[in-house]
Write an enzyme that holds these catalytic residues in place. Structure first.
Site, mmCIF file in Angstrom:
data_model
loop_
_atom_site.group_PDB
_atom_site.id
_atom_site.type_symbol
_atom_site.label_atom_id
_atom_site.label_comp_id
_atom_site.label_asym_id
_atom_site.label_seq_id
_atom_site.Cartn_x
_atom_site.Cartn_y
_atom_site.Cartn_z
ATOM 1 N N LYS A 1 0.843 -1.197 0.000
ATOM 2 C CA LYS A 1 0.000 0.000 0.000
ATOM 3 C C LYS A 1 0.880 1.250 0.000
ATOM 4 O O LYS A 1 0.683 2.162 -0.778
ATOM 5 C CB LYS A 1 -0.903 -0.024 1.246
ATOM 6 C CG LYS A 1 -1.851 1.122 1.349
ATOM 7 C CD LYS A 1 -2.784 0.976 2.552
ATOM 8 C CE LYS A 1 -3.594 2.260 2.724
ATOM 9 N NZ LYS A 1 -4.452 2.222 3.923
ATOM 10 N N GLY B 1 -4.706 -1.774 5.228
ATOM 11 C CA GLY B 1 -3.967 -2.908 4.679
ATOM 12 C C GLY B 1 -4.581 -4.239 5.064
ATOM 13 O O GLY B 1 -4.775 -5.115 4.226
ATOM 14 N N GLU C 1 -4.161 -6.081 15.143
ATOM 15 C CA GLU C 1 -3.638 -4.788 14.674
ATOM 16 C C GLU C 1 -4.746 -3.728 14.710
ATOM 17 O O GLU C 1 -4.481 -2.530 14.675
ATOM 18 C CB GLU C 1 -3.049 -4.901 13.264
ATOM 19 C CG GLU C 1 -2.134 -3.746 12.903
ATOM 20 C CD GLU C 1 -1.328 -3.985 11.629
ATOM 21 O OE1 GLU C 1 -1.914 -3.902 10.531
ATOM 22 O OE2 GLU C 1 -0.118 -4.242 11.733
ATOM 23 N N HIS D 1 -4.358 -32.248 18.912
ATOM 24 C CA HIS D 1 -3.171 -33.061 19.229
ATOM 25 C C HIS D 1 -1.992 -32.183 19.610
ATOM 26 O O HIS D 1 -0.842 -32.626 19.585
ATOM 27 C CB HIS D 1 -2.827 -33.949 18.027
ATOM 28 C CG HIS D 1 -3.930 -34.897 17.671
ATOM 29 N ND1 HIS D 1 -4.072 -36.119 18.261
ATOM 30 C CD2 HIS D 1 -4.986 -34.740 16.843
ATOM 31 C CE1 HIS D 1 -5.160 -36.719 17.785
ATOM 32 N NE2 HIS D 1 -5.733 -35.899 16.923
ATOM 33 N N LYS E 1 10.059 -0.064 13.448
ATOM 34 C CA LYS E 1 10.631 0.275 12.135
ATOM 35 C C LYS E 1 11.727 1.322 12.300
ATOM 36 O O LYS E 1 12.814 1.226 11.726
ATOM 37 C CB LYS E 1 9.536 0.819 11.208
ATOM 38 C CG LYS E 1 8.507 -0.225 10.794
ATOM 39 C CD LYS E 1 7.465 0.392 9.865
ATOM 40 C CE LYS E 1 6.386 -0.638 9.502
ATOM 41 N NZ LYS E 1 5.325 -0.063 8.642
HETATM 42 O O1 F6P Z 1 3.691 -2.391 9.548
HETATM 43 C C1 F6P Z 1 2.394 -2.836 9.589
HETATM 44 C C2 F6P Z 1 1.796 -2.664 8.223
HETATM 45 O O2 F6P Z 1 1.656 -1.299 7.921
HETATM 46 C C3 F6P Z 1 0.456 -3.354 8.087
HETATM 47 O O3 F6P Z 1 -0.596 -2.601 8.610
HETATM 48 C C4 F6P Z 1 0.400 -3.528 6.598
HETATM 49 O O4 F6P Z 1 -0.581 -4.476 6.206
HETATM 50 C C5 F6P Z 1 1.828 -4.010 6.318
HETATM 51 O O5 F6P Z 1 2.639 -3.266 7.234
HETATM 52 C C6 F6P Z 1 2.311 -3.828 4.904
HETATM 53 O O6 F6P Z 1 2.202 -2.471 4.555
HETATM 54 P P1 F6P Z 1 2.318 -2.094 2.982
HETATM 55 O O7 F6P Z 1 1.147 -2.776 2.290
HETATM 56 O O8 F6P Z 1 2.244 -0.620 2.946
HETATM 57 O O9 F6P Z 1 3.629 -2.649 2.490
#
Ligand code: F6P
Length: 564
Positions: free
Chosen positions: A212, A273, A359, A390, A518
């Site tokens: 995204k 996302g 999330e 199991h 990050k």
């Molecule tokens: O870091 C979490 C996140 O932003 C999720 O919410 C998202 O689905 C994933 O990373 C991937 O983000 P992108 O689609 O922007 O690469």
């Protein structure tokens, strides 16, 4: 009473206080007794919608519980929030965005406005673009640089750009086109991409870079490795256009990577996302099962949307699941919730729901930025039910923790082995019955006395063999796992999560909690790349970075000695 703008804390609400009193009445009750005093209990506590049947009778609840929970939902204005969700209000308040995964499957095509603009035309255009593209790839009209048909598709993405399409791809296996295999790369560990690429031919492979933001480090790192792998074979950057497409909101970064915008499938910032599989993030699924089946999945989700919109709260599946989850989370203090599918094709559903749920509602600050004084999102976990039996069901049956769980069971199988399906189905029902009824000391004695061969040293064992029961479960029965029923099932859980977010007064649609990791990763990565001893972190992190430095130095020295 209406809680204007949800300013009053959840625990101060009169309906919440009534539930606290109700909890003290219900907690001592055993479900065995609740079934014995009402022969219609199962019927009363079952709702159906188009081949999806929810039996919620095996819950720690009396006939007053759901009405009291629905009063709580009303007091937090659930119904008006629901209208805001569907109408495109910017309920993602910290990012100033609408939340419109429902628009992606709005088969009615009624206009939905974001900043005064109807989003349906661009959604329909994206579907058309996916349909045309997938048709070309599936028919071979879209061939690779050496004019060979595409046989393998790689989706490179992580989180919502991986888990959703991967789960759907697995769930719809019976609907896949033969000769077209989809692979999913998400982990930045080089082993993941290596073990995928080593078995594929660049000439017949199409790569979808799904992101995204198009800034996610793991995804872009993998994408560059894949690009190098491809160019080693193709030897010409012009061939990238036939083998790389992108799914993103970010045209600038897509272009910077070297993918032509004609090969970019747009998604929008008003789709989260973890809610994006209905969009072009689902392109790998469209390529695999075809647009006709993808649209059936969209229609199933739309059908569940209508049910969520229209059904009275007391007969509303997402509302019932959401409120029962609140009941255990906030009154019984359950910390987690299990998802146990009894259909091999749904084996990745728990992992998908981990992100979708945790999330969204794994937050401790309410939508007004205030620290909450109550429990919010549970730990979501699970695996295929048979395998779980199991592995960890011992803990659910006889452990000290309450673990409410959803059993998701297909009535009809795609497999030719009906007898195997009977066994799986019987296991699913046996588990929910055992969890509900348990086995008393007397019953255990009776079972033991009848066992053959007789059980030795009974007195030492007998108390280990008693089951308290009264462990709550929901059972979702799916007529058959099809694109449509899968769409309904996923939408059901999306709306369950929404309901709980409103009860807990959270913004379920941002994810600030992923940012610090990050940020620190970038810092540590720079530190690792420096030769000097690191002292800028805490003692533990410094020590581990420096230890890593030493290990790498030793390894490099060894390699030098070998090559010398
Ligand atoms: O870091 C979490 C996140 O932003 C999720 O919410 C998202 O689905 C994933 O990373 C991937 O983000 P992108 O689609 O922007 O690469």
């Amino acid at each position: 009473m209406i809680n204007k703008n949800n300013k009053t804390s959840l625990t101060e609400l009169s309906s919440y206080k009534k539930l606290q009193a109700h909890y003290h009445n219900v907690r001592p009750l055993h479900m065995r007794r609740l079934f014995s005093v009402d022969s219609q209990r199962a019927k009363k506590f079952t709702v159906e919608h188009e081949g999806l049947r929810l039996d919620y009778s095996k819950n720690r609840m009396s006939h007053n519980t759901l009405p009291l929970l629905c009063n709580l939902a009303r007091e937090v204005n659930l119904e008006s929030w629901r209208e805001r969700l569907f109408s495109g209000d910017k309920i993602n308040n910290t990012e100033g965005r609408a939340v419109l995964h429902t628009a992606l499957r709005n088969c009615s095509n009624t206009p939905i406005l974001v900043d005064g603009n109807d989003v349906m035309p661009q959604i329909n255009a994206s579907i058309d673009k996916m349909e045309q593209f997938s048709h070309k790839v599936r028919t071979g009209d879209w061939a690779g640089y050496s004019n060979k048909k595409i046989t393998d598709i790689i989706n490179i993405g992580v989180g919502g750009s991986d888990l959703g399409p991967k789960m759907v791809y697995e769930a719809l296996k019976p609907y896949r086109q033969k000769g077209l295999t989809v692979h999913f790369i998400s982990n930045v560990d080089g082993a993941h991409i290596d073990e995928t690429l080593e078995k594929l031919n660049p000439e017949t492979t199409l790569l979808i870079i799904s992101s995204k933001t198009f800034t996610t480090q793991e995804t872009l790192t993998n994408a560059h490795i894949a690009r190098d792998w491809f160019l080693q074979s193709a030897q010409n950057e012009a061939h990238i256009a036939k083998h790389f497409v992108a799914v993103s909101t970010n045209k600038t970064e897509v272009r910077r990577f070297g993918i032509d915008l004609d090969n970019m499938f747009e998604i929008w910032d008003w789709v989260g996302g973890r809610y994006s599989l209905w969009s072009a993030i689902g392109l790998s699924v469209v390529l695999s099962v075809g647009m006709k089946n993808f649209k059936k999945m969209l229609s199933g989700a739309h059908s569940m949307d209508q049910h969520f919109k229209d059904a009275p709260l007391e007969q509303n599946m997402p509302v019932i699941l959401g409120l029962l989850g609140v009941w255990y989370n906030n009154f019984f203090n359950a910390e987690s919730h299990g998802i146990f599918p009894y259909d091999h094709y749904l084996r990745s559903l728990p992992l998908y729901l981990e992100q979708a749920d945790m999330e969204s509602n794994g937050k401790s600050v309410d939508r007004h930025g205030r620290k909450v004084n109550y429990a919010t999102g549970p730990i979501i976990w699970g695996t295929s039910g048979i395998n779980g039996q199991h592995a960890f069901y011992q803990s659910i049956h006889q452990g000290t923790k309450m673990i409410p769980a959803d059993f998701i069971v297909s009535m009809l199988t795609h497999s030719v082995h009906q007898e195997q399906h009977d066994i799986m189905f019987s296991n699913a029902l046996a588990q929910t019955e055992a969890l509900m009824r348990g086995r008393t000391l007397d019953e255990t004695y009776a079972d033991v006395m009848m066992s053959n061969p007789p059980v030795q040293n009974i007195e030492e064992r007998i108390h280990h063999m008693v089951f308290e029961g009264n462990h709550p479960t929901n059972t979702l029965l799916i007529d058959k796992l099809t694109p449509r029923s899968l769409g309904m099932l996923i939408a059901l859980y999306e709306h369950k999560i929404f309901v709980q977010g409103i009860i807990w007064n959270l913004n379920s649609y941002d994810q600030w909690g992923v940012e610090l990791g990050k940020q620190l990763t970038h810092r540590i990565l720079q530190d690792i790349e420096q030769p000097h001893t690191v002292t800028s972190h805490d003692g533990s992190t410094n020590a581990m970075i420096n230890y890593y430095h030493n290990i790498l130095k030793k390894e490099a020295k060894k390699e030098e000695e070998v090559t010398a």
